[in-house]
Enzyme design. Structure first.
Site, short mmCIF file in Angstrom:
data_model
loop_
_atom_site.label_atom_id
_atom_site.label_comp_id
_atom_site.label_asym_id
_atom_site.label_seq_id
_atom_site.Cartn_x
_atom_site.Cartn_y
_atom_site.Cartn_z
N GLU A 310 45.83 54.39 84.06
CA GLU A 310 45.78 55.58 84.90
C GLU A 310 44.96 56.72 84.29
O GLU A 310 44.39 57.54 85.01
CB GLU A 310 47.20 56.10 85.18
N ASP A 353 5.48 58.91 80.01
CA ASP A 353 4.05 59.08 80.06
C ASP A 353 3.57 59.50 78.68
O ASP A 353 4.33 60.05 77.89
CB ASP A 353 3.68 60.14 81.10
N ASP A 660 7.76 64.53 84.20
CA ASP A 660 7.71 65.97 84.43
C ASP A 660 6.94 66.36 85.69
O ASP A 660 6.84 67.54 86.00
CB ASP A 660 7.10 66.69 83.23
N ASN A 728 51.80 43.02 78.15
CA ASN A 728 53.15 43.42 78.52
C ASN A 728 53.53 42.93 79.91
O ASN A 728 54.65 42.47 80.15
CB ASN A 728 53.27 44.95 78.47
N ASN A 753 54.12 52.97 80.19
CA ASN A 753 52.68 53.00 80.46
C ASN A 753 52.13 54.42 80.33
O ASN A 753 51.05 54.64 79.78
CB ASN A 753 52.40 52.44 81.84
N ASP A 757 49.30 55.76 77.79
CA ASP A 757 48.09 56.42 78.28
C ASP A 757 47.92 57.81 77.68
O ASP A 757 46.80 58.22 77.35
CB ASP A 757 48.11 56.51 79.81
#
Length: 932
Positions: A310, A353, A660, A728, A753, A757
């Site tokens: 998440e 270039d 450019d 898990n 979880n 996280d």
């Protein structure tokens, strides 16, 4: 001392390929007028009205991008965003309101940022419209019998066939073909990126071999502006048919998915398939073991959701934002689109270039040769005399860059400090310029040896007359009087070799030999100027000056090359060390590009050069193969640059493009990462993903490093998070189907979880191993999934071992709460261990204090041990464990760490990942099984 004028037209004296009739594909004036069904007196008002109705107004089509709500809705179709949206909705269904709110907020913020970025990119395209003027001077007639009258009309009323006037400072309102010109030069920087004015001429001369439309001196294009001179031209294209509009249309095209997008999409779709597959499998298995029922639905959904990382948007955004902030603060590099920093780290091919990037868009003298090809400083001397007095007497609107190069080289050579003139010191030059010959101690030497005057500075001569470079005759003429030589003037001519030798008193064989000598220098990538002089009686030279001199004495050649940017060679070497191959896409002659490569320490074989005409003859597949082994692409038009960038991407490379000019816009949009310097054309600068404070490629190398660090941290997060979550989830599914009670409650799965996280947000602040800087951080969804599968299986085995210990240990815990607590603690401890070991690779942490990841891992481990003992434990169905259970869990963790260390050293159990965590070499490397 002479003033230091502003740099200007580097190409004004550049020799052309020849003169005469136009080559096929370059229509003559008569052919153009016939095709347009018009004349040099202009259109009548009825004709103009009819053509305006037929062709439409001369305006660049407005580009209206999708609205903000539509862009926001489009962002929700992104695979990973869709995954997060599903996670939020499912979390709400199972009454996990905290998770649902956090995930849905992440979706909203991610979609809003994406929509804002795309809206800003669409608005930047409107900057191109500012380059189009509002009025133009046109010749119109009331009817076929009336005389043409000049008048100002709105630009949008111009039509093909209109005859217009161009003067100094006028923007070119459409694509035109010159009918007449006088000393005309135009700025094409908006189209080509070349800062120097380009000479234009109405004569039906041939286009240089392999040259594109911008090399044709007879054509001027919308978006350019007149630097000097004047001309009359006929409009050949207007509106959306102009080159300017075509470049804009290509720039407005939607960019394909980048390297980062491709990797995230692959992983996201794998997660989507897993989430869709798990609940039905769990329900079927539970029905087979226990009979039909819906009691396991929340558990199955929670397990499916638990696999999703998440915090990925937070980690990605934080990593990229930290890297972008550091670049802007320390290197002046602005990252306008955050994901572009990740793509920049994956770049393994950089296209750019030559002019203004590797070279300074300023010529420098390479050498001076006499008629036999030997070094002769007197040739440079006379070239400098011509340059000085042309600059002083011709009243040019801007000094010529080639003249500046000649004068700089002559000054640096020291020949004007009196070294070559007997008895003449540098302190007396001013007196000589004022005509005080008595100031020279070597006056007698001058009178005895007239050749001794060749040691004088250009200022010491007396200028009589001068004619600046004429694009038709392709030469410049200066007439000077030498101090001490009464009644005689010296005519000094420099210009294109064929034009100068045509006016020299040489035989046919000798002229061919000298032209061959000049051609050999040109093949080395040098610009070649021929120099000749002639002595004329003062009365004749004043009457004819500057005239068209004949019977000249050939002095020799001056060769020039583009001045190399001071930091370019080191920056290219650094990019090569980082595994980034540089491709040069230029409109110049192949020899000029090869010369620049040699000067920069990039030896390039002739077989690694392709010109635009060869590119046109290759199919897409053939071009993709050829582009991978080619270093220099010469004579490139905008469409060639875009096609080459697309071919490199098709060949499996992650491409960065540095440009450019408006001619670079299509390629900037095609490449994975568009890069521009700060002084680029505004529309290019606004379209680019990365903007450099200056043209120092070294800063680009630092930006690549920052991208690779950010990519390494994001990749490490994905590897660790997905492998731990997958392990898990598999263990929970297996045990849940084999036991009469769920091994972990849905709420506990989600809490675990979220804890994991939250700890892994620390990866955004990690400093990965220096090895990640040595090769592109190329993400590969397949390699990542192989890694996740391998370590997920190992993690699942550790979880199952833990469950076996908890279930079979003597005097084991009683009740499901203790079982849940033991597994919860073991999971967080295992994940903390994975965070440390999978991040370090072969490195050890000896002698180092814990970094952000280390401290986060310690906090995660402490949470796993302490949380069941706190008042928060009972609401989550957690309880304290007996002491011997902690000892058994420690033994399982020790065995897991040992196996993990062994597999890590062997390349992550066949996952194909380098132990140091570095990425592979571009898309091509990823297809070879390179690591993430």
């Amino acid at each position: 001392m002479r003033p230091v004028p502003e740099k200007a037209a580097a190409s004004r004296h550049a020799p052309s390929s020849g003169a005469g009739s136009a080559e096929p594909g370059t229509p003559t004036v008569l052919q153009v007028l016939r095709r347009l069904d018009c004349g040099t007196r202009g259109l009548t008002e009825p004709e103009a009205e009819e053509r305006l109705a037929r062709w439409g107004p001369n305006t660049v089509p407005a580009h209206r991008g999708p609205s903000w709500p539509r862009l926001f809705a489009r962002g929700l179709r992104d695979p990973f965003t869709a995954v997060l949206l599903c996670v939020g909705l499912v979390s709400a269904v199972v009454a996990s309101w905290g998770t649902a709110c956090v995930v849905l907020a992440l979706v909203a913020v991610s979609g809003a940022l994406r929509a804002h970025g795309e809206c800003r990119a669409d608005r930047s395209l409107a900057a191109l419209r500012a380059l189009v003027v509002t009025t133009a001077t046109v010749l119109r007639r009331a009817d076929g019998e009336s005389a043409p009258v000049e008048r100002e009309i709105p630009v949008d009323e111009l039509v093909p066939g209109d005859v217009i006037r161009l003067g100094p400072g006028d923007p070119v309102p459409a694509d035109v073909r010159l009918l007449r010109s006088h000393g005309l030069s135009v700025h094409q920087a908006e189209l080509t990126g070349e800062s120097s004015p380009v000479p234009k001429d109405a004569a039906d001369s041939a286009t240089p071999e392999g040259g594109g439309p911008f090399d044709r001196p007879q054509l001027c294009f919308q978006g350019s502006g007149v630097a000097s001179g004047s001309g009359t031209a006929v409009v050949v294209e207007t509106g959306e048919r102009t080159r300017f509009a075509a470049a804009r249309a290509l720039a407005a095209a939607r960019r394909g998915p980048s390297a980062f997008d491709t990797c995230v999409h692959g992983v996201s779709w794998a997660l989507v398939r897993f989430m869709l597959l798990v609940p039905p499998l769990v329900l079927l298995a539970d029905a087979a073991l226990r009979g039909p029922g819906l009691a396991t639905v929340p558990f199955a959904v929670a397990v499916a959701v638990a696999v999703v990382p998440e915090m990925l948007p937070v980690v990605v955004t934080t990593c990229l934002a930290r890297g972008a902030s550091a670049l802007a603060r320390t290197r002046g590099v602005l990252v306008r689109r955050l994901p572009a920093l990740h793509d920049l780290g994956a770049v393994d091919v950089l296209c750019l270039d030559k002019t203004g990037t590797l070279t300074q868009d300023r010529p420098t003298v390479d050498g001076a040769l006499d008629a036999e090809g030997r070094h002769d400083p007197e040739v440079l001397h006379w070239a400098a005399v011509n340059a000085w007095w042309t600059l002083q007497l011709a009243d040019l609107p801007a000094p010529d860059a080639l003249d500046e190069a000649l004068l700089d080289a002559a000054d640096a050579g020291g020949v004007y400090e009196g070294d070559s003139a007997p008895g003449a010191g540098g302190a007396v030059l001013g007196a000589a310029y004022e005509g005080d010959l008595e100031a020279y101690e070597g006056r007698a030497a001058y009178e005895r040896d007239p050749e001794a005057v060749e040691g004088l500075a250009p200022e010491a001569y007396e200028g009589v007359a001068a004619q600046p470079f004429d694009p038709v005759r392709r030469l410049a003429v200066a007439v000077v009087r030498t101090p001490g030589r009464i009644g005689t003037h010296t005519v000094v001519v420099k210009g294109a070799p064929e034009a100068v030798l045509e006016r020299c008193a040489t035989t046919g064989p000798e002229r061919r030999r000298l032209l061959a000598l000049g051609a050999r220098q040109a093949e080395r990538g040098l610009r070649v100027l021929a120099v000749a002089t002639a002595e004329r009686p003062a009365r004749l030279s004043r009457a004819l000056a500057p005239g068209d001199p004949r019977g000249l004495t050939f002095r020799g050649f001056v060769t020039l090359r583009d001045a190399v940017a001071p930091t370019a060679a080191g920056a290219l070497a650094a990019l090569a060390d980082r595994g980034v191959a540089v491709k040069i896409l230029t409109g110049d002659h192949p020899g000029t590009a090869l010369r620049a490569c040699r000067d920069l320490g990039m030896p390039v074989d002739a077989d690694r050069v392709l010109t635009a005409d060869h590119v046109d003859g290759l199919g897409d597949r053939e071009l993709a193969e050829a582009a991978g082994r080619t270093t220099v692409f010469a004579r490139c038009a905008p469409e060639h640059k875009a096609r080459i960038a697309a071919a490199l991407r098709t060949g499996g490379h992650t491409v960065g493009f540095l440009g450019d000019g408006v001619n670079d816009l299509p390629a900037l949009r095609v490449a994975d990462v568009g890069i521009s310097p700060r002084d680029a054309v505004p529309a290019v600068r606004e379209t680019a993903d990365v903007v450099l404070a200056d043209r120092d490629l070294g800063n680009l190398g630092h930006a690549v490093d920052a991208g690779r660090r950010s990519s390494a941290n994001v990749t490490t997060y994905l590897r660790v998070s997905l492998s731990a979550n997958l392990g898990n989830a598999v263990a929970v599914l297996v045990v849940g189907l084999l036991t009469s009670f769920p091994p972990m409650l849905p709420a506990l799965v989600l809490v675990q979880n979220l804890c994991f996280d939250a700890a892994q947000v620390s990866f955004a602040s990690d400093r990965p191993h220096p090895a990640v800087l040595r090769r592109p951080a190329a993400p590969d969804a397949r390699a990542l999934l192989r890694f996740v599968t391998g370590f997920g299986a190992l993690n699942a085995a550790a979880d199952l071992a833990t469950l076996a210990v908890l279930a079979l240990a003597p005097h084991g815990p009683g009740g499901t709460a203790a079982f849940h607590s033991g597994w919860f603690t073991e999971n967080l401890l295992t994940q903390a261990l994975v965070m440390v070991l999978l991040r370090t690779g072969r490195r050890t942490a000896r002698g180092r204090t814990p970094g952000p990841v280390g401290w986060a891992a310690l906090a995660l481990a402490a949470t796993g041990v302490v949380l069941p003992l706190t008042p928060l434990g009972p609401p989550l169905a957690l309880t304290a464990l007996p002491v011997h259970c902690y000892l058994l869990l420690g033994a399982v963790l020790a065995g897991y760490a040992a196996v993990l260390t062994v597999l890590r050293g062997r390349g992550a159990a066949g996952a194909g990942t380098p132990p140091d965590g570095a990425g592979g070499g571009g898309r091509a490397g990823r297809r070879r099984g390179a690591a993430v």
